[in-house]
Structure formats: structure tokens, C-alpha cells
Scaffold this motif. Structure first.
Motif, PDB file in Angstrom:
ATOM      1  N   UNK A  33       0.822  -1.190   0.000  1.00 31.37           N
ATOM      2  CA  UNK A  33       0.000   0.000   0.000  1.00 31.37           C
ATOM      3  C   UNK A  33       0.863   1.248   0.000  1.00 31.37           C
ATOM      4  N   UNK A  34       0.220   2.384  -0.250  1.00 28.68           N
ATOM      5  CA  UNK A  34       0.951   3.640  -0.274  1.00 28.68           C
ATOM      6  C   UNK A  34       1.428   4.003   1.124  1.00 28.68           C
ATOM      7  N   UNK A  35       2.279   4.989   1.201  1.00 32.17           N
ATOM      8  CA  UNK A  35       2.898   5.388   2.468  1.00 32.17           C
ATOM      9  C   UNK A  35       1.858   5.908   3.454  1.00 32.17           C
ATOM     10  N   UNK A  36       1.989   5.509   4.707  1.00 41.40           N
ATOM     11  CA  UNK A  36       1.109   5.967   5.772  1.00 41.40           C
ATOM     12  C   UNK A  36       1.667   7.271   6.333  1.00 41.40           C
ATOM     13  N   UNK A  37       0.817   8.299   6.420  1.00 41.46           N
ATOM     14  CA  UNK A  37       1.249   9.604   6.886  1.00 41.46           C
ATOM     15  C   UNK A  37       0.448  10.023   8.116  1.00 41.46           C
ATOM     16  N   UNK A  38       0.969  11.007   8.823  1.00 44.61           N
ATOM     17  CA  UNK A  38       0.323  11.571  10.005  1.00 44.61           C
ATOM     18  C   UNK A  38      -1.046  12.134   9.605  1.00 44.61           C
ATOM     19  N   UNK A  39      -2.084  11.947  10.454  1.00 45.97           N
ATOM     20  CA  UNK A  39      -2.066  11.490  11.841  1.00 45.97           C
ATOM     21  C   UNK A  39      -2.045   9.974  12.019  1.00 45.97           C
ATOM     22  N   UNK A  40      -2.112   9.212  10.908  1.00 42.08           N
ATOM     23  CA  UNK A  40      -2.073   7.767  11.009  1.00 42.08           C
ATOM     24  C   UNK A  40      -0.638   7.302  11.230  1.00 42.08           C
ATOM     25  N   UNK A  47      -1.745  -1.017  18.114  1.00 46.75           N
ATOM     26  CA  UNK A  47      -2.213  -0.135  19.179  1.00 46.75           C
ATOM     27  C   UNK A  47      -2.750   1.163  18.589  1.00 46.75           C
ATOM     28  N   UNK A  48      -3.996   1.541  18.960  1.00 46.74           N
ATOM     29  CA  UNK A  48      -4.606   2.742  18.413  1.00 46.74           C
ATOM     30  C   UNK A  48      -3.978   4.012  18.962  1.00 46.74           C
ATOM     31  N   UNK A  49      -3.304   3.919  20.108  1.00 50.26           N
ATOM     32  CA  UNK A  49      -2.761   5.109  20.760  1.00 50.26           C
ATOM     33  C   UNK A  49      -1.252   5.015  20.968  1.00 50.26           C
ATOM     34  N   UNK A  50      -0.561   4.398  20.029  1.00 51.93           N
ATOM     35  CA  UNK A  50       0.889   4.269  20.139  1.00 51.93           C
ATOM     36  C   UNK A  50       1.612   5.546  19.788  1.00 51.93           C
ATOM     37  N   UNK A  57      -5.562   6.965  15.920  1.00 50.49           N
ATOM     38  CA  UNK A  57      -5.288   6.793  14.493  1.00 50.49           C
ATOM     39  C   UNK A  57      -4.270   5.691  14.236  1.00 50.49           C
ATOM     40  N   UNK A  58      -4.087   4.791  15.187  1.00 49.64           N
ATOM     41  CA  UNK A  58      -3.143   3.711  14.984  1.00 49.64           C
ATOM     42  C   UNK A  58      -3.634   2.678  13.981  1.00 49.64           C
ATOM     43  N   UNK A  59      -2.760   2.266  13.088  1.00 45.37           N
ATOM     44  CA  UNK A  59      -3.057   1.241  12.088  1.00 45.37           C
ATOM     45  C   UNK A  59      -2.133   0.053  12.300  1.00 45.37           C
ATOM     46  N   UNK A  60      -2.416  -1.028  11.596  1.00 43.57           N
ATOM     47  CA  UNK A  60      -1.573  -2.220  11.658  1.00 43.57           C
ATOM     48  C   UNK A  60      -1.575  -2.896  10.301  1.00 43.57           C
ATOM     49  N   UNK A  61      -0.739  -3.908  10.160  1.00 51.89           N
ATOM     50  CA  UNK A  61      -0.659  -4.684   8.927  1.00 51.89           C
ATOM     51  C   UNK A  61      -1.259  -6.070   9.179  1.00 51.89           C
ATOM     52  N   UNK A  62      -2.086  -6.532   8.254  1.00 48.04           N
ATOM     53  CA  UNK A  62      -2.736  -7.833   8.394  1.00 48.04           C
ATOM     54  C   UNK A  62      -1.691  -8.949   8.373  1.00 48.04           C
ATOM     55  N   UNK A  63      -1.800  -9.872   9.316  1.00 51.77           N
ATOM     56  CA  UNK A  63      -0.878 -11.006   9.337  1.00 51.77           C
ATOM     57  C   UNK A  63      -1.097 -11.961   8.165  1.00 51.77           C
ATOM     58  N   UNK A 215       0.810  16.802  22.506  1.00 49.44           N
ATOM     59  CA  UNK A 215       0.063  16.456  21.299  1.00 49.44           C
ATOM     60  C   UNK A 215      -0.117  17.659  20.381  1.00 49.44           C
ATOM     61  N   UNK A 216       0.619  18.715  20.624  1.00 46.77           N
ATOM     62  CA  UNK A 216       0.544  19.886  19.756  1.00 46.77           C
ATOM     63  C   UNK A 216       1.196  19.564  18.421  1.00 46.77           C
ATOM     64  N   UNK A 217       0.518  19.925  17.331  1.00 47.50           N
ATOM     65  CA  UNK A 217       1.016  19.585  16.000  1.00 47.50           C
ATOM     66  C   UNK A 217       1.544  20.832  15.304  1.00 47.50           C
ATOM     67  N   UNK A 218       2.369  20.605  14.317  1.00 44.27           N
ATOM     68  CA  UNK A 218       2.936  21.687  13.523  1.00 44.27           C
ATOM     69  C   UNK A 218       3.107  21.246  12.093  1.00 44.27           C
TER      70      UNK A 218
END
Length: 384
Positions: A33-40, A47-50, A57-63, A215-218
Motif C-alpha cells: 500500500x501507499x505510504x502511511x502519513x500523520x495522523x495515522x 495499538x490505536x494510541x501508540x 489513528x493507529x493502524x496495523x498490517x494484516x498477518x 500532542x501539539x502539531x505543527x
């Protein structure tokens, strides 16, 4: 001298430091898949909150397949089909491509940062295959077999062919889900509003955390827009412009002198040229005639404002959202929808789709014949 050396090394080390925190997090799955970018982000164990993502916005890869997976706390894992970071939308689907089954079991986005603008209530029916075929209803293949067929209709907008299901078919379950029936082929579209990185993405920057402790973003790595100082621009303009102008003047004088010398050599004191130049044919694309436009199908939205496609929430011509009971017209060749009044006015002037520019047929370029009177007087060349 040792003090100066120490200060120089200290300044050099500060210069080399990155302004933002560098995180060693994977950016894609083995599935390609394409590159995963912030906030993901791809967090360990899904883990959703890693630390590699914004909270929720936590994602994972299917085993099994290596595909990108989003885990909804109340509904389980879904395959990520596409993420639009500029509009902050994510499309998800069932890993086995049977979303109706997942909706009948449970589909809940509470406790997540995602929302949906459109929610619809559907009722599922279990009917015999003969009844479904005779009524011309659309069955759900992944829930049906040779003996029975499962169909679903929006509860608030039953049509005549579907209202009879209440008496001839067995009602299974009624669910409320954030999509229309036609959207089940492509998946469910969800949106998020926080964190808001749209401005940063539009400016082609990288959105992310300002530091590791908050958690402040820029917005970082923006393309350089400062450019050269004004004085440097003036210097370049003067340094390049004046010599360039002098070169053009000199070239013009040289060409003029050569033409005059050539004329004297040929001894042509009076040469008259009269030439009629036929311009290239002008190609004019005319619009479609009234009968052709009226032959294109119309669709009238129901009271619920159900859209024809999951991505068509606004008319591409007037940019206003579709409203209930509005009439839409479809261009058959490309299946694009528009307000009927908008696209009719367009097609009268242009014989192409406003969205993809493909010609829907019914018209052809008109090449007007442009006649130019060739009143040419014979050129008399005087011999030397």
C-alpha cells in the motif's frame, strides 16, 4: 584557544540538530500500500494510541495478507482502501468484502475520532431466490445461496417493488449505517476533524507532532517560499535585462542591414508582393441539441437525499450540495451526475462532459470554410 574550539563545536552540534523529533516508525505494510502519513501511523501490535500515530489513528498490517488495517473498538478490523489526507477522509472495507454481514453483526464508530455526514437505515430481508428474481430485486451475493437470497432496502424510502417484501419475505434485521446501499461496493467513507492538517497538506508540508511530550502539531518541511532578497532581484533584472535588450537591438540592426544588402545585390528597386493567405480552418465545438440532451437519463433524489455515488455529494458545476427531490442528469458514457439545469446549460454550449471532458456523442466539430479572396497582383521582377 581551547575555549573558542569548544564554542565552535557546540554551535556546530546545535546546527545539526533536527527541529522536530525523529521517530523510527514503519511507513508502509508489506502488502504494497501507499505510504502511511500523520495522523495515522503503524503502531506495534496495532495499538490505536501508540507513539507512531495521533491518539485513535493507529493502524496495523494484516498477518494474513499484509494489507493496511484499521481496528474499530466496537466493530473489529477493517481493511483500509484509501486515505485522502487533503480532505481528511478514509475509506474502509471488510477484509472478506462482505460489508452487509459486518453491518448485521455490529458496526459502531463510537469511541473513535471518525465521523460520517450521512447515515441511512436499512432493513434486511430473507427471500426465496424465485421471488427476488421475479421482482427484479438486487440480492447480496455474499449472504445468499441457490436456495434463498438476502436483499436490503432503505427503510425510509420503500418503493412499490420493495414494500411487498414485508409480506412475502422474512425480515432479518434493521441497521443504521453511515453509507448508502451503492457504497457497499467501494466501502464506507469516514472523516475526521482533529487533528486538522488540511492547511499543511495543501501547502505541501509534513504535518506532525512539535515534540515528544505533547500532542501539539505543527507543519514542517514546507517548500521554500522566501526567494531572493528584493535588492538581488533588482540586480538580476538590471544585469540580465539591459544586456539582453542591447543584444536584441543589435540583432535587429544586423538583420536589417543584411536585408538591405540583399536587396541592393538583387537590384530590385520596386518589388510588389500581394499574397492572399488562407488561415487555418477554425474548429468550433458546438453544443448538443435539445433532443439529444433530453435523451440522457434523469434521476430524482428521494426525501432522504440519497446520492447516486458515494463521492458525489456536490454538483461539479455549481459546487452546491445535492438536496432532496432535486433532479439530476447522467451523461451515459461516463456515468457522471450533475444538476439537470446546470448540465443542460453546459451541454448547449459544450459537447463534452464538464468533469472528464469526454465527448458524449451527438455532435461533431464544425470546420467552417473560410474563403479568402485572392486578389493578387502579378509580381513583376525587374531583371538587372
Amino acid at each position: 584557544m581551547p575555549h573558542l574550539t569548544f564554542l565552535w563545536l557546540l554551535c556546530f552540534s546545535l546546527f545539526l540538530q533536527e527541529p522536530t523529533s525523529a521517530q523510527t516508525c514503519p511507513s508502509s505494510c508489506p502488502g504494497g500500500e501507499s505510504e502511511v502519513k500523520f495522523p495515522f501511523g503503524l503502531n506495534p501490535n496495532g495499538n490505536r494510541n501508540g507513539r507512531c500515530s495521533y491518539p485513535g489513528f493507529g493502524l496495523s498490517c494484516s498477518n494474513k495478507t499484509g494489507a493496511l488495517v484499521l481496528n474499530l473498538p466496537e466493530s473489529g478490523e477493517f481493511r483500509v482502501s484509501f486515505i485522502d489526507y487533503e480532505t481528511q477522509q478514509i475509506w474502509i472495507n471488510d477484509p472478506d468484502f462482505c460489508l452487509p454481514k459486518r453491518f448485521m453483526e455490529s458496526f459502531d464508530i463510537s469511541g473513535t475520532p471518525f465521523v460520517s455526514k450521512f447515515w441511512y437505515t436499512f432493513t434486511f430481508f430473507n427471500c426465496s431466490t424465485e421471488e427476488v428474481a421475479g421482482a427484479g430485486l438486487r440480492r447480496i451475493p455474499c449472504l445468499s445461496n441457490d436456495n434463498y437470497s438476502v436483499v436490503a432496502y432503505e427503510t425510509d424510502s420503500f418503493v412499490d417493488s420493495a414494500s411487498g417484501l414485508q409480506s412475502t419475505c422474512h425480515s432479518i434485521k434493521t441497521v443504521t449505517v453511515p453509507f448508502a446501499w451503492y457504497g457497499w461496493v467501494e466501502g464506507v467513507r469516514l472523516e475526521w476533524y482533529k487533528p486538522d492538517c488540511r492547511s499543511c497538506v495543501e501547502r505541501r508540508g509534513d504535518c506532525g507532532f512539535k515534540n515528544r511530550t505533547s500532542q501539539e502539531i505543527g507543519c514542517f518541511n514546507l517548500p521554500s517560499q522566501a526567494g531572493l532578497p528584493r535588492s538581488a532581484k533588482y540586480g538580476i533584472t538590471i544585469g540580465v535585462g539591459i544586456p539582453g535588450l542591447l543584444c536584441l537591438i543589435g540583432l535587429g540592426c544586423f538583420v536589417g542591414s543584411r536585408l538591405r544588402a540583399y536587396g541592393r545585390q538583387r537590384n530590385l528597386p520596386s518589388t510588389e508582393f500581394s499574397t492572399s493567405i488562407s488561415p487555418l480552418p477554425a474548429v468550433i465545438i458546438t453544443g448538443l441539441d435539445g433532443p439529444t440532451i433530453e435523451s440522457y437519463p434523469k434521476t430524482k433524489l428521494g426525501d432522504s437525499g440519497r446520492l447516486p455515488k458515494p463521492n458525489d455529494s456536490t454538483c461539479p458545476i455549481c459546487l452546491s450540495e445535492y438536496q432532496p427531490k432535486e433532479t439530476l442528469r447522467t451523461i451515459p458514457e461516463c456515468n457522471h451526475y450533475f444538476h439537470a439545469k446546470c448540465v443542460d446549460a453546459w451541454l448547449k454550449m459544450n459537447a463534452s462532459c464538464p468533469l472528464c471532458r469526454n465527448s458524449p456523442g451527438g455532435s461533431a466539430p464544425i470546420t467552417p470554410s473560410i474563403s479568402s479572396s485572392s486578389s493578387s497582383s502579378s509580381s513583376s521582377l525587374l531583371s538587372a
